[in-house]
Design a protein around this motif. Structure first.
Motif, PDB file in Angstrom:
ATOM      1  N   ILE A 129      33.863  42.112  33.057  1.00 31.66           N
ATOM      2  CA  ILE A 129      35.091  42.670  32.482  1.00 31.66           C
ATOM      3  C   ILE A 129      36.165  42.779  33.554  1.00 31.66           C
ATOM      4  O   ILE A 129      37.344  42.494  33.306  1.00 31.66           O
ATOM      5  N   ILE A 130      35.763  43.167  34.765  1.00 30.96           N
ATOM      6  CA  ILE A 130      36.697  43.253  35.888  1.00 30.96           C
ATOM      7  C   ILE A 130      36.997  41.863  36.433  1.00 30.96           C
ATOM      8  O   ILE A 130      38.161  41.507  36.676  1.00 30.96           O
ATOM      9  N   LYS A 131      35.957  41.063  36.643  1.00 32.56           N
ATOM     10  CA  LYS A 131      36.139  39.728  37.226  1.00 32.56           C
ATOM     11  C   LYS A 131      37.037  38.844  36.369  1.00 32.56           C
ATOM     12  O   LYS A 131      37.820  38.040  36.892  1.00 32.56           O
ATOM     13  N   GLN A 132      36.928  38.978  35.053  1.00 31.33           N
ATOM     14  CA  GLN A 132      37.723  38.148  34.153  1.00 31.33           C
ATOM     15  C   GLN A 132      39.059  38.798  33.758  1.00 31.33           C
ATOM     16  O   GLN A 132      39.788  38.270  32.924  1.00 31.33           O
ATOM     17  N   ASN A 133      39.360  39.962  34.367  1.00 31.44           N
ATOM     18  CA  ASN A 133      40.618  40.674  34.090  1.00 31.44           C
ATOM     19  C   ASN A 133      40.812  40.921  32.588  1.00 31.44           C
ATOM     20  O   ASN A 133      41.889  40.661  32.030  1.00 31.44           O
TER      21      ASN A 133
END
Length: 312
Positions: free
Chosen positions: A239-243
């Motif tokens: 969720i963070i890595k893919q913004n």
């Protein structure tokens, strides 16, 4: 039966000009589109009257919702992440959000709340939780594309668990029978609270108005804190890595005058007079930090109701 129902519709539409098909449909069927009744003006008013010292949260939330709801075909679900210390109003604001989006408010069957302590307590069962959570999200999106999913205490969520819903947050996932891109996801976390507090404290020490704090002053620090927290539910998360988070909503620490507002509001809800001696006594009884300067409340408004009962 179908023919009789159609005839009934035609008769009602023909004999009463005030009847509109969508309204009639909502009277005859239990539709989630009918239950979804966003009133952003009322939400903004409620935030202004009952949420104290949170200009950033108010601005970001209303702005994000307006942008999301202005189109019938959004490119992806709206994903919000609330950050700040306990007692600053995150859970309360989420309740106001639900209240002004759904006709039945917090009783709406299309609003789903998850607590890591209640729903995902045992780390050894993470794989089971993943499958259950995925099925729950997909099943409810199929039933209602206007669903809202709220995840509390993300800083206590088992790392890796939340990644199972990452596909639902992007633009390319398919949920058959539903435009899942109309859904809203809200994550609530205490993580990043220290970073927000440091920014607010620096502004105070530099004699700058609290209202001058902008999103750019706090978001980088919040993101850094979340990424570095190995016990956070977003640790190494897709969720963070893919913004996939659209808007970070920061909640600032509360000053003594904000606490006094909370005391007055609580007294009003209890049907009591806001006697200033009582208001100041309750506010002064709380712990403030830093210890030598006593600038911000350590617990926000969270213990105000208990303190009032104690003094009464």
């Amino acid at each position: 039966m179908a023919g009789s129902l159609s005839l009934l519709l035609l008769l009602m539409l023909g004999t009463a000009g005030c009847w509109e098909l969508p309204a009639l449909h909502c009277n005859l069927y239990n539709s989630c589109e009918c239950s979804f009744k966003p009133d952003l003006s009322a939400l903004d008013c409620d935030l202004a009257r009952n949420v104290f010292g949170q200009h950033l949260a108010r601005e970001q939330l209303v702005k994000a919702l307006k942008g999301f709801l202005q189109t019938d075909h959004p490119s992806k679900p709206l994903v919000l992440s609330f950050h700040g210390w306990s007692g600053t109003g995150k859970t309360f604001v989420s309740s106001l959000l639900v209240k002004h989006l759904y006709k039945d408010g917090n009783r709406s069957p299309y609003v789903h709340r998850f607590s890591p302590i209640l729903h995902f307590p045992h780390v050894q069962n993470v794989n089971q939780y993943k499958e259950e959570l995925k099925q729950w999200i997909q099943g409810n999106l199929t039933a209602c594309s206007r669903s809202l999913f709220l995840f509390e205490e993300m800083d206590k969520m088992h790392p890796g668990l939340i990644d199972v819903i990452a596909p639902f947050l992007g633009p390319s996932w398919v949920v058959f029978g539903s435009n899942y891109k109309k859904a809203i996801f809200v994550f609530i976390s205490n993580s990043g609270g220290d970073a927000i507090n440091n920014v607010a404290l620096n502004f105070w020490r530099e004699h700058k108005d609290r209202e001058e704090i902008q999103l750019g002053d706090v978001v980088p620090a919040i993101t850094k804190a979340v990424i570095a927290d190995q016990e956070h539910g977003f640790w190494q998360s897709e969720i963070i890595k893919q913004n996939l988070i659209d808007v970070i909503v920061p909640f600032l620490p509360l000053r003594p005058n904000h606490i006094r507002h909370c005391v007055r509001s609580e007294l009003e809800q209890m049907g009591l007079e806001s006697e200033e001696d009582l208001v100041h006594s309750v506010a002064d009884s709380l712990i403030y930090f830093p210890e030598d300067e006593k600038v911000f409340s350590s617990t926000g408004c969270k213990t105000v109701a208990f303190r009032i009962n104690y003094y009464l």
